[in-house]
Write a protein that holds these residues in place. Structure first.
Motif, PDB file in Angstrom:
ATOM      1  N   TYR A   6      35.752  10.833 -36.634  1.00  0.00           N
ATOM      2  CA  TYR A   6      36.159  11.619 -36.784  1.00  0.00           C
ATOM      3  C   TYR A   6      36.567  12.260 -35.919  1.00  0.00           C
ATOM      4  CZ  TYR A   6      34.322  16.924 -36.676  1.00  0.00           C
ATOM      5  OH  TYR A   6      34.104  17.755 -36.610  1.00  0.00           O
ATOM      6  N   THR A   7      37.561  13.223 -36.113  1.00  0.00           N
ATOM      7  CA  THR A   7      38.467  13.676 -35.181  1.00  0.00           C
ATOM      8  C   THR A   7      38.709  15.402 -34.787  1.00  0.00           C
ATOM      9  OG1 THR A   7      39.894  14.068 -36.401  1.00  0.00           O
ATOM     10  CG2 THR A   7      40.190  12.539 -35.846  1.00  0.00           C
ATOM     11  N   GLY A   8      37.328  15.744 -35.431  1.00  0.00           N
ATOM     12  CA  GLY A   8      36.772  17.030 -35.619  1.00  0.00           C
ATOM     13  C   GLY A   8      36.442  17.623 -33.836  1.00  0.00           C
ATOM     14  N   VAL A  16      33.387  20.512 -41.878  1.00  0.00           N
ATOM     15  CA  VAL A  16      34.251  20.203 -40.330  1.00  0.00           C
ATOM     16  C   VAL A  16      35.213  18.981 -40.954  1.00  0.00           C
ATOM     17  CG1 VAL A  16      32.692  21.715 -39.219  1.00  0.00           C
ATOM     18  CG2 VAL A  16      32.857  19.491 -38.492  1.00  0.00           C
ATOM     19  N   GLY A  17      34.877  17.948 -41.204  1.00  0.00           N
ATOM     20  CA  GLY A  17      35.417  17.243 -41.350  1.00  0.00           C
ATOM     21  C   GLY A  17      35.516  16.120 -43.667  1.00  0.00           C
ATOM     22  N   GLN A  58      42.130  13.933 -46.857  1.00  0.00           N
ATOM     23  CA  GLN A  58      41.748  14.264 -45.231  1.00  0.00           C
ATOM     24  C   GLN A  58      41.209  15.268 -43.915  1.00  0.00           C
ATOM     25  OE1 GLN A  58      41.907   9.455 -43.112  1.00  0.00           O
ATOM     26  NE2 GLN A  58      44.187  10.337 -43.867  1.00  0.00           N
ATOM     27  N   ARG A  59      40.986  15.414 -43.792  1.00  0.00           N
ATOM     28  CA  ARG A  59      40.298  16.972 -42.507  1.00  0.00           C
ATOM     29  C   ARG A  59      39.707  16.504 -41.458  1.00  0.00           C
ATOM     30  NH1 ARG A  59      37.882  21.618 -41.847  1.00  0.00           N
ATOM     31  NH2 ARG A  59      36.852  21.372 -43.362  1.00  0.00           N
ATOM     32  N   ASN A  60      40.069  16.559 -40.435  1.00  0.00           N
ATOM     33  CA  ASN A  60      39.264  16.097 -39.107  1.00  0.00           C
ATOM     34  C   ASN A  60      38.610  14.404 -39.369  1.00  0.00           C
ATOM     35  OD1 ASN A  60      40.231  18.558 -38.357  1.00  0.00           O
ATOM     36  ND2 ASN A  60      38.337  19.484 -38.758  1.00  0.00           N
ATOM     37  N   ARG A  69      39.802  10.580 -40.379  1.00  0.00           N
ATOM     38  CA  ARG A  69      41.165   9.702 -40.161  1.00  0.00           C
ATOM     39  C   ARG A  69      40.324   8.821 -41.174  1.00  0.00           C
ATOM     40  NH1 ARG A  69      43.629   6.881 -36.454  1.00  0.00           N
ATOM     41  NH2 ARG A  69      43.148   6.940 -34.570  1.00  0.00           N
TER      42      ARG A  69
END
Length: 416
Positions: A414-416, A365-366, A11-13, A15
């Motif tokens: 998405y948290t970016g 970016v995610g 996971q990246r940016n 969850r």
């Protein structure tokens, strides 16, 4: 969030916030998230499901509509109180299709051929009233003579558009559908590439049996249909006369690249076109399959200017199965709409988000990669037990939903 939420492998940016096995039918292809419900077309479970996602952290199975015998209903569209569902011959139920290479190579017409009296599947498009979201009520049907429809584009109004394999043709082509009366949809117009009308004596000029010259589906902006024509790549079609569509231009990059074109999404305000080539074979056997960015200032001559970078957080070819793009979020009305942030399913590499604000330098970016399925519902032999993120839809609140061939519905933020 449920206590038994699967743990992503990366996971990246992004969850994972919710998951559903869709009522014990964890296979899915196209999904529409509409008025708090997800409508999921199945590839193996013989029908489509409804999942209540009004609380995306606690999705609940809300219904299942079985398909007619030997029939796929794996693609669908929603708009207001209507749900449109394809009916097509279940290709993967055939013994000769156990090796999926057979489906993606050469013509499919021989696998779909049958005399009308011997046709044992339903071919066409069903229309449902979904004014009660978890109780679809069938109100109309458009039959066709042939294998049936593959995928539809419908965003309201009089006209729908679809890919269809009709008797006498080598593969799927473009049809227009008159929805003036949703209870009596009518096939209005057809368009195919030269060489596809075998019944009229047309002879293909492409290198059979090495490639599929068949339409996956169109995305329509105004009077232009951007048609993803698999190994024939991109066909841009004038549909101003819905009864007689005409070719504007074709762009071909296969060979040297792998083809398999799956989506062609116009970003109208930026004069860009996002084009996805679908990976369809294991271990990268079908060559380079990117997400392309085209400059679309001249509608008859889009020019490739970049590709989105492939995931590099692990060696996904070594994971097994398919590594590469499958689908993108298509900016449908009523959903999350962006011309700078796009979401892509990357099959065994999960879901990826790309920033294309600089179209010459797209940037990942995610990412969210749910775990491999606990069990396999895919009946085909020798399929790797790996993730196969299939379709992605992002709702107006930015919640990301993704189907999988075996691993259920994953719901992400998405948290970016």
């Amino acid at each position: 969030m449920t206590d038994d939420l699967p743990v992503p492998t990366h996971q990246r940016n992004m969850r994972l916030i919710g998951h559903s096995d869709q009522g014990g039918r964890p296979d899915g292809v196209q999904l529409m998230v509409h008025r708090g419900y997800a409508y999921v077309g199945h590839i193996f479970s013989k029908g489509f499901s409804i999942v209540d996602v009004r609380d995306p952290r606690r999705p609940r199975p809300a219904g299942f509509v079985p398909a007619p015998p030997n029939t796929w209903t794996l693609h669908l569209q929603t708009h207001e109180d209507l749900l449109l569902v394809i009916h097509n011959k279940d290709m993967f139920a055939q013994a000769e299709m156990a090796d999926e290479k057979a489906y993606y190579k050469g013509t499919v017409s021989s696998h779909a051929a049958a005399k009308p009296a011997g046709r044992d599947w339903s071919a066409g498009m069903a229309v449902y009233d979904i004014s009660v979201p978890d109780r679809p009520r069938r109100i109309g049907f458009m039959p066709v003579e042939g294998a049936g429809l593959h995928r539809i584009w419908y965003t309201g109004g009089r006209w729908a558009y679809a890919s269809a394999l009709l008797d006498g043709f080598t593969d799927y082509m473009l049809i227009t559908i008159d929805m003036a009366d949703p209870e009596k949809p009518l096939l209005a117009g057809t368009f195919w590439l030269p060489g596809m009308n075998a019944a009229a004596g047309e002879v293909p000029d492409w290198p059979l049996p090495s490639g599929r010259f068949g339409l996956h589906h169109p995305i329509v902006d105004g009077d232009i249909a951007y048609c993803s024509w698999r190994d024939a790549c991109l066909a841009i079609v004038d549909v101003s006369d819905r009864h007689a569509p005409k070719l504007i231009a074709r762009k071909v990059w296969s060979p040297p690249f792998g083809g398999g074109t799956h989506n062609a999404l116009p970003l109208v305000n930026r004069n860009l076109l996002v084009v996805v080539d679908e990976t369809v074979l294991d271990h990268g056997e079908d060559g380079f399959k990117p997400v392309w960015i085209f400059d679309n200032q001249v509608k008859g001559n889009p020019i490739s200017i970049s590709t989105c970078p492939a995931p590099k957080d692990r060696d996904y070819h070594a994971v097994g199965g398919h590594f590469g793009p499958h689908n993108i979020h298509e900016n449908r009305p009523g959903t999350f709409v962006s011309e700078e942030l796009i979401f892509v399913t990357y099959q065994n590499a999960g879901v990826r988000a790309y920033d294309i604000s600089d179209p010459f330098r797209p940037e990942e970016v995610g990412a969210c990669v749910p775990p491999a399925p606990a069990t396999m519902i895919d009946p085909r032999p020798n399929r790797a037990r790996v993730l196969h993120s299939a379709d992605v839809s992002v709702d107006r609140n930015g919640i990301v939903y993704a189907t999988d061939f075996n691993a259920g519905l994953s719901i992400m933020e998405y948290t970016g």
